[in-house]
Design an enzyme around this catalytic site. Structure first.
Site, PDB file in Angstrom:
ATOM      1  CG  ASN A 179      -1.182  -3.476  -7.974  1.00 17.42           C
ATOM      2  OD1 ASN A 179      -1.753  -3.114  -8.807  1.00 17.42           O
ATOM      3  ND2 ASN A 179      -0.105  -4.249  -7.815  1.00 17.42           N
TER       4      ASN A 179
ATOM      5  CE  LYS B 158      -0.618  -7.500  -8.324  1.00 27.12           C
ATOM      6  NZ  LYS B 158      -0.041  -9.181  -7.928  1.00 27.12           N
TER       7      LYS B 158
ATOM      8  CG  HIS C 138       4.138  -4.704  -8.501  1.00 20.81           C
ATOM      9  ND1 HIS C 138       4.425  -6.045  -8.832  1.00 20.81           N
ATOM     10  CD2 HIS C 138       3.374  -4.939  -7.352  1.00 20.81           C
ATOM     11  CE1 HIS C 138       3.552  -6.835  -8.319  1.00 20.81           C
ATOM     12  NE2 HIS C 138       2.935  -6.349  -7.153  1.00 20.81           N
TER      13      HIS C 138
ATOM     14  CD  GLU D 205       2.516  -8.480 -10.702  1.00 21.88           C
ATOM     15  OE1 GLU D 205       1.760  -7.715 -11.096  1.00 21.88           O
ATOM     16  OE2 GLU D 205       2.179  -9.301  -9.712  1.00 21.88           O
TER      17      GLU D 205
ATOM     18  CD  GLU E  61       3.868  -6.080  -3.269  1.00 24.29           C
ATOM     19  OE1 GLU E  61       2.564  -6.063  -3.000  1.00 24.29           O
ATOM     20  OE2 GLU E  61       4.256  -6.078  -4.447  1.00 24.29           O
TER      21      GLU E  61
ATOM     22  N   GLY F 263       0.875 -13.651  -5.277  1.00 23.57           N
ATOM     23  CA  GLY F 263      -0.096 -14.458  -5.994  1.00 23.57           C
ATOM     24  C   GLY F 263       0.048 -16.173  -5.733  1.00 23.57           C
TER      25      GLY F 263
ATOM     26  CB  SER G 192      -0.240 -14.781  -0.233  1.00 16.23           C
ATOM     27  OG  SER G 192      -0.071 -15.296  -1.513  1.00 16.23           O
TER      28      SER G 192
HETATM   29  P1  13P Z   1      -1.295 -10.753  -3.953  1.00 13.05           P
HETATM   30  O1  13P Z   1      -2.058 -10.188  -2.840  1.00 13.05           O
HETATM   31  O2  13P Z   1      -2.197 -11.233  -5.075  1.00 13.05           O
HETATM   32  O3  13P Z   1      -0.448 -11.934  -3.493  1.00 13.05           O
HETATM   33  O4  13P Z   1      -0.479  -9.586  -4.784  1.00 13.05           O
HETATM   34  C1  13P Z   1       0.391  -8.869  -3.909  1.00 13.05           C
HETATM   35  C2  13P Z   1       0.708  -7.774  -4.912  1.00 13.05           C
HETATM   36  O5  13P Z   1       1.618  -8.022  -5.819  1.00 13.05           O
HETATM   37  C3  13P Z   1       0.192  -6.306  -4.781  1.00 13.05           C
HETATM   38  O6  13P Z   1       0.888  -5.522  -5.304  1.00 13.05           O
END
Ligand code: 13P
Length: 249
Positions: free
Chosen positions: A9, A11, A94, A96, A166, A172, A212
């Protein structure tokens, strides 16, 4: 056998040129090796059709889609448009999108159904925030995300869905879930699918871990019986790191 999947992803990262280079690098590394896992990348909307031309061994995903099929919805991108740009998957739910854009389970259910009706496969995300874990509500939260988000899907439809767990506190942050924490929730999700759909659906579902995930921890996460791959954020922006995670299988 369940499908093993590693999805990147991206983003809101990369300009078009960088994104094309990254896609090309992932395609090259994927084509050079026979991988155990299906490799998917999810670039920003603006990159999809260009990236599609550069990949062959790698599958294409979008990061979101509209909840309406077409019409006067300024700024939205429909599932059918995504398919026409070459996408086969779409990330929905997601954390976010849930937290910054207030997308709730009911709206996500509408998106999931619309995507499926246009032959776009949802990668449906779920996961608790830290406070929900610490107060012991993590299983209730994930249950509601799945119960409502995947409501009224036929067996044929649910079969096209991929689930990503997740934990929000791991996204992150550099704080990865322990292999036991991941396995515990993945098993809970699989059992819940058995209850909501059927044993066969549960057994067949690919459940990815995200948060992560890095080359250094992928192997121990993927070694769990109910962890079928990963949804990778930060580490998917460097082709070698992303592929090291793919190769963790
Ligand atoms: P990270 O791998 O940067 O922690 O993000 C995970 C994520 O949100 C994938 O959709």
């Amino acid at each position: 056998m369940r499908k093993k999947i590693v999805a990147g992803n991206w983003k809101m990262n990369t300009l078009l040129k960088d994104g094309m280079e990254l896609a090309q690098a992932v395609e090259k590394l994927t084509s050079e090796k026979s991988n155990q896992a299906l490799v998917i990348i999810a670039p920003p909307f603006t990159h999809l059709s260009k990236v599609r031309e550069l990949i062959d061994h790698v599958k294409l995903s979008a990061q979101n889609c509209a909840s309406e099929a077409s019409g006067a919805y300024t700024g939205e991108v429909s599932p059918e448009m995504l398919v026409s740009a070459g996408a086969e998957y779409v990330i929905l739910g997601h954390s976010e999108r849930r937290s910054y854009y207030k997308e709730e389970n009911e709206l996500l259910n509408k998106k999931v159904k619309l995507a499926l009706s246009k032959r776009l496969k949802p990668i449906y995300c779920c996961g608790e925030v830290l406070e929900e874990r610490e107060s012991g509500r993590l299983f209730d939260v994930v249950r509601a995300q799945l119960e409502v988000g995947l409501k009224d899907l036929s067996e044929q439809e649910i079969d096209q869905v991929v689930i990503a767990y997740e934990p929000v506190w791991a996204i992150g942050t550099g704080v990865v879930a322990s292999p036991d924490q991941a396995q515990e929730m993945h098993k809970f999700i699989r059992d819940l699918l058995g209850e909501l759909f059927s044993k066969q659906v549960a057994e067949h579902m690919s459940i990815l871990y995200g948060g992560s995930c890095k080359p250094s921890n992928a192997e121990e996460l993927f070694a769990n019986p109910d962890v079928d791959g990963g949804l990778i954020g930060g580490a998917s922006l460097v082709a070698e790191d992303f592929m090291a995670i793919v190769n963790a299988f």
